[in-house]
Every structure is written in C-alpha cells, then in structure tokens.
Design an enzyme around this catalytic site. Structure first.
Site, PDB file in Angstrom:
ATOM      1  N   ASN A  12     -10.079   0.170  -1.390  1.00 22.10           N
ATOM      2  CA  ASN A  12      -8.685   0.228  -0.935  1.00 22.10           C
ATOM      3  C   ASN A  12      -7.391  -0.371  -1.892  1.00 22.10           C
ATOM      4  O   ASN A  12      -8.069  -1.841  -2.616  1.00 22.10           O
ATOM      5  CB  ASN A  12      -8.024  -0.260   0.392  1.00 22.10           C
ATOM      6  CG  ASN A  12      -6.447  -0.665   0.305  1.00 22.10           C
ATOM      7  OD1 ASN A  12      -5.855  -0.232  -0.331  1.00 22.10           O
ATOM      8  ND2 ASN A  12      -5.895  -1.053   1.943  1.00 22.10           N
TER       9      ASN A  12
ATOM     10  N   HIS B  57      -3.730   7.338   1.958  1.00 24.29           N
ATOM     11  CA  HIS B  57      -3.768   5.940   1.422  1.00 24.29           C
ATOM     12  C   HIS B  57      -5.020   6.628   2.315  1.00 24.29           C
ATOM     13  O   HIS B  57      -5.498   6.586   2.676  1.00 24.29           O
ATOM     14  CB  HIS B  57      -2.561   5.208   2.252  1.00 24.29           C
ATOM     15  CG  HIS B  57      -2.999   3.769   2.075  1.00 24.29           C
ATOM     16  ND1 HIS B  57      -3.977   3.498   0.414  1.00 24.29           N
ATOM     17  CD2 HIS B  57      -2.998   2.800   2.506  1.00 24.29           C
ATOM     18  CE1 HIS B  57      -4.010   2.268   0.698  1.00 24.29           C
ATOM     19  NE2 HIS B  57      -3.940   1.643   2.120  1.00 24.29           N
TER      20      HIS B  57
ATOM     21  N   CYS C  44       0.833  -1.629   0.146  1.00 27.71           N
ATOM     22  CA  CYS C  44      -0.292  -0.043   0.067  1.00 27.71           C
ATOM     23  C   CYS C  44       1.003   0.917  -0.001  1.00 27.71           C
ATOM     24  O   CYS C  44       0.390   1.976  -0.648  1.00 27.71           O
ATOM     25  CB  CYS C  44      -1.226  -0.657   1.249  1.00 27.71           C
ATOM     26  SG  CYS C  44      -2.132  -1.444   1.010  1.00 27.71           S
TER      27      CYS C  44
HETATM   28  N1  ACO Z   1     -19.124  -7.632   8.166  1.00 29.50           N
HETATM   29  C1  ACO Z   1     -19.943  -8.096   9.227  1.00 29.50           C
HETATM   30  N2  ACO Z   1     -18.690  -8.061  10.537  1.00 29.50           N
HETATM   31  C2  ACO Z   1     -18.057  -8.913   9.834  1.00 29.50           C
HETATM   32  C3  ACO Z   1     -17.063  -8.215   8.890  1.00 29.50           C
HETATM   33  C4  ACO Z   1     -17.828  -8.248   7.763  1.00 29.50           C
HETATM   34  N3  ACO Z   1     -17.583  -7.697   6.560  1.00 29.50           N
HETATM   35  N4  ACO Z   1     -16.010  -7.934   8.846  1.00 29.50           N
HETATM   36  C5  ACO Z   1     -15.507  -8.478  10.370  1.00 29.50           C
HETATM   37  N5  ACO Z   1     -16.691  -8.769  10.778  1.00 29.50           N
HETATM   38  C6  ACO Z   1     -16.845  -9.105  12.300  1.00 29.50           C
HETATM   39  C7  ACO Z   1     -16.270  -9.906  13.375  1.00 29.50           C
HETATM   40  O1  ACO Z   1     -16.530 -10.970  12.979  1.00 29.50           O
HETATM   41  C8  ACO Z   1     -16.217  -9.445  14.442  1.00 29.50           C
HETATM   42  O2  ACO Z   1     -17.230 -10.344  15.117  1.00 29.50           O
HETATM   43  P1  ACO Z   1     -16.891 -10.514  16.828  1.00 29.50           P
HETATM   44  O3  ACO Z   1     -16.789 -10.091  17.419  1.00 29.50           O
HETATM   45  O4  ACO Z   1     -18.651 -11.017  16.978  1.00 29.50           O
HETATM   46  O5  ACO Z   1     -16.057 -11.319  16.343  1.00 29.50           O
HETATM   47  C9  ACO Z   1     -16.433  -7.634  14.288  1.00 29.50           C
HETATM   48  O6  ACO Z   1     -16.714  -7.807  13.139  1.00 29.50           O
HETATM   49  C10 ACO Z   1     -15.723  -6.748  14.836  1.00 29.50           C
HETATM   50  O7  ACO Z   1     -14.421  -7.672  14.287  1.00 29.50           O
HETATM   51  P2  ACO Z   1     -13.124  -6.700  14.507  1.00 29.50           P
HETATM   52  O8  ACO Z   1     -12.059  -6.776  13.706  1.00 29.50           O
HETATM   53  O9  ACO Z   1     -12.936  -5.801  16.005  1.00 29.50           O
HETATM   54  O10 ACO Z   1     -13.613  -4.728  13.775  1.00 29.50           O
HETATM   55  P3  ACO Z   1     -13.431  -4.110  13.661  1.00 29.50           P
HETATM   56  O11 ACO Z   1     -14.062  -2.021  13.893  1.00 29.50           O
HETATM   57  O12 ACO Z   1     -11.242  -3.956  14.312  1.00 29.50           O
HETATM   58  O13 ACO Z   1     -13.484  -3.219  12.138  1.00 29.50           O
HETATM   59  C11 ACO Z   1     -11.262  -3.455  10.308  1.00 29.50           C
HETATM   60  C12 ACO Z   1     -12.862  -4.399  10.948  1.00 29.50           C
HETATM   61  C13 ACO Z   1     -13.022  -2.725   9.072  1.00 29.50           C
HETATM   62  C14 ACO Z   1     -11.283  -4.226   9.394  1.00 29.50           C
HETATM   63  C15 ACO Z   1     -10.415  -2.773  10.773  1.00 29.50           C
HETATM   64  O14 ACO Z   1     -10.350  -3.261  12.014  1.00 29.50           O
HETATM   65  C16 ACO Z   1      -9.657  -2.093   9.710  1.00 29.50           C
HETATM   66  O15 ACO Z   1      -9.942  -1.173   9.726  1.00 29.50           O
HETATM   67  N6  ACO Z   1      -8.641  -2.572  10.197  1.00 29.50           N
HETATM   68  C17 ACO Z   1      -7.175  -1.550   9.280  1.00 29.50           C
HETATM   69  C18 ACO Z   1      -7.644  -2.662   7.805  1.00 29.50           C
HETATM   70  C19 ACO Z   1      -7.563  -2.326   6.720  1.00 29.50           C
HETATM   71  O16 ACO Z   1      -7.462  -0.919   6.814  1.00 29.50           O
HETATM   72  N7  ACO Z   1      -5.960  -2.586   6.461  1.00 29.50           N
HETATM   73  C20 ACO Z   1      -5.864  -2.456   4.791  1.00 29.50           C
HETATM   74  C21 ACO Z   1      -4.146  -2.633   4.391  1.00 29.50           C
HETATM   75  S1  ACO Z   1      -3.405  -2.277   5.441  1.00 29.50           S
HETATM   76  C22 ACO Z   1      -3.491  -0.221   5.369  1.00 29.50           C
HETATM   77  O17 ACO Z   1      -3.828   0.101   4.083  1.00 29.50           O
HETATM   78  C23 ACO Z   1      -3.283   0.497   5.658  1.00 29.50           C
END
Ligand code: ACO
Length: 323
Positions: free
Chosen positions: A280, A250, A114
């Site tokens: 992304n 980004h 990224c």
């Molecule tokens: N739809 C519905 N529920 C979901 C989904 C989905 N697509 N994905 C995960 N969940 C659920 C999980 O299973 C979890 O359920 P549980 O509580 O029953 O176990 C719940 O939602 C919460 O999951 P978390 O992972 O804690 O959710 P969070 O608020 O952290 O959001 C996310 C997840 C959006 C991936 C976040 O952590 C994030 O944005 N992280 C950064 C990742 C990123 O941007 N990566 C890109 C590459 S790196 C970069 O470019 C910076």
C-alpha cells in the site's frame, strides 16, 4: 462548461530498495504466508535515507511527461497528493515544481491520505474545466516508511514507498470523441478518524508520529464505501460494471479489492492488481497501477476505466475515465 480533461500520459517510480516479506519476518513475528494470505502483498519498496517524497514525485512526473510526449514547459498546474511531505512547508508540490524547472502556473499539496490521488484528480479536473489551467500534473507520492512503527507487525507489513503521476489536458468537449474524465465522486466522514491516523503532528505533539490503525474496522467499512462512490459515478454517467474495460482500485489489500470487485459485479480479469509488488503506497497506489497497466498494453485509448480509493479520514472517492 465547454472543457473536459483528457489523459495524455501516466508514469510511476518505485525506490530501488526492495523489502520482502521474508526480510520483515526476521524483524517482527510474522511470516510470508500470513502476509500473502491476508493481504496479497509479497514485497514493498523503501526510499533511501537521502530520497524524499519530492524526489519520488519528480521521477514519476518525468516518466508521465515522457509517456505523454510533453516537456516540463507544457505544465501550468501541479497537485501533489501526499500524507508524507518533505517538510511542513513549503508544499512538496512547490519542491517538485522547482526540481522540474517549471516557473509558470501554480502548484499545491492535497491531503486525503490513501484517497489523495482521487481527490487531486477531481480537483485538477475542475481547474481545467473552468479554464484556470491548461495542463496538469496530478501526482500521488509517499514515503510511508518514515511514519511506520517497524516494531508493530499489524501495520509494518502493509505499506511501502512510491510515486505515480498523470498528465491531463483541458480540451474542448467536442474534441477527442468522448475521451476524458467523465465523472468523479468524493466523500469524507471524519467521525472515523481514530480508526486510521498518525499519532503525531505539528500543532498537536510537535513530532512526526507513527501510523496507528484498527485494521479490522478499516476492512469492515472499505468495501461498502468503495461501492458507494463507484455506484454514484455509475449513476451520474449511466454506465454499469459490465461496461468497464478496467477497474483500477486503490492497492491496499487483495481481499478488499476482491470484495469490491465482487460487490460491483466486475469480472476479475478486468481488475488491475499491483499490491503484490509495492504494497500500500497510499496516494501513489492508483497512478502506479495505472502506469503498469497502461505501459504493458492493457489499458488502451478509448477504454472505460474506473478508479477508486478509500483511506484515512475516512475519505473515499471514484473517478470514471474514457482513456
Ligand atoms: N503477522 C502475523 N500475525 C498477525 C500480523 C502479522 N503481520 N498482524 C496481526 N496478526 C495477528 C493478530 O495479532 C491476531 O492475532 P490474535 O488472533 O492472536 O489476536 C490475528 O493475526 C488476526 O488479526 P486480525 O487483525 O483479526 O487479522 P485480519 O484478518 O483482520 O487481517 C489486516 C489484518 C490484514 C490488517 C486486515 O484487517 C486488513 O487488511 N485491514 C484493512 C487495513 C488496510 O488495508 N489498511 C490500509 C490503509 S486503509 C486503506 O488503504 C483502505
């Protein structure tokens, strides 16, 4: 060094097919509401089966050349930042060079996931400053749809395909006032690689593999790492958050963008956000956002523009440009 790199044009390309959150919710257990609330993403573009990373890159490059008022013959350096190349080799940059009909200069790929565009821009800037090239096409191009596990709701909602490009030219430091790339900062910390990786590869499994991510871990590190490199660039140049006309981050997640903007004390109206329309797109996201904000008249000549990215590796970087 008595040369600097001035931005002459930017361009972008998104494949025709749009995949909405509602459509995704019919494939995996998710909802438009969950995706928008957690990420700000509403849709992503998906390359067609016969459309490769080099095709996306070529279209973005032509758009940037058009924006710069230049022809393909004016380019003597092409760097393609990509984690999703057409083939193991030759480089996607070689294929783009051939598609553009360029036979002069040199072209190569760069892999920093990224953060790829920021790494490629800093690399091209140094080639231009040292006189090894005169005009560069810096491209970020990705087909992440090919490495997504479409059954994994924790990752498949986050990514899309696309390409963005920038044309920069080496000019004498005395020309164009203080326009140009003012400073860049790049960082890598390989200890974090398992938090975001692809579980396949040429020399390990012999397969392409799928993207795997510990989303919460990535989130936890993102804002601090972005702050680290942006502050480094401010320190190198003497500017502050208040001085910026535009902050072009980004485009991974609206919550990371908001968190970084807040920590850096950058007014929300100065932040360019396009993650809602293309999700992304990894290395393509910063130049895609730049192309949108430049073409709609927000970013103008003379503006002070901060670019940043963070991603797999972990890698992270920032660059300050007087447009
Ligand atoms: N739809 C519905 N529920 C979901 C989904 C989905 N697509 N994905 C995960 N969940 C659920 C999980 O299973 C979890 O359920 P549980 O509580 O029953 O176990 C719940 O939602 C919460 O999951 P978390 O992972 O804690 O959710 P969070 O608020 O952290 O959001 C996310 C997840 C959006 C991936 C976040 O952590 C994030 O944005 N992280 C950064 C990742 C990123 O941007 N990566 C890109 C590459 S790196 C970069 O470019 C910076």
């Amino acid at each position: 060094m008595n040369k600097k790199s001035v931005v002459l044009g930017v361009g972008g390309y998104l494949p025709k097919k749009i995949l909405t959150n509602e459509e995704l919710a019919r494939r995996v257990d998710t909802s438009d509401e969950w995706i928008v609330q957690r990420t700000g993403i509403r849709q992503r573009h998906i390359a067609s089966e016969d459309e490769f990373t080099s095709d996306l890159a070529e279209k973005a490059a032509r758009d940037a050349l058009n924006n710069a008022g230049l022809s393909t013959n004016d380019i003597d350096l092409i760097i393609v930042a990509t984690a999703t190349p057409d083939m193991t080799f030759p480089s996607t940059a070689s294929l783009v060079q051939q598609k553009l009909g360029i036979t002069q200069g040199f072209a190569f790929d760069l892999q920093a996931v990224c953060s790829g565009f920021l790494f490629a821009l800093a690399t091209a800037d140094n080639y231009l400053k040292t006189g090894m090239a005169k005009r560069a096409l810096v491209i970020g191009a990705e087909t992440f749809s090919r490495i997504i596990d479409w059954n994994d709701r924790t990752t498949c909602v986050l990514f899309g395909d696309g390409a963005g490009a920038m044309v920069i030219e080496a000019t004498d430091v005395s020309e164009h006032g203080d326009r140009g790339v003012l400073a860049s900062s790049l960082r890598t910390d390989g200890r974090h690689w398992k938090k975001l990786y692809v579980d396949g590869g040429v020399s390990s499994t012999g397969t392409i593999g799928h993207l795997r991510m510990q989303g919460r871990e990535v989130f936890k590190h993102a804002v601090g790492m972005i702050f680290d490199v942006v502050e480094d660039v401010f320190e190198k140049t003497g500017f502050h958050g208040d001085d910026l006309d535009w902050f072009v981050p980004h485009q991974a997640n609206k919550r990371i963008i908001d968190g970084a903007g807040k920590k850096l004390k950058i007014a929300p109206q100065k932040v360019v956000v396009t993650v809602d329309i293309h999700a992304n797109t990894s290395a393509a996201s910063v130049p895609l956002a730049l192309a949108v904000a430049s073409k709609d008249g927000r970013i103008k000549q003379g503006d002070l523009v901060m670019l940043e990215a963070m991603g797999g590796g972990f890698t992270w970087g920032a660059s300050l440009i007087r447009w």
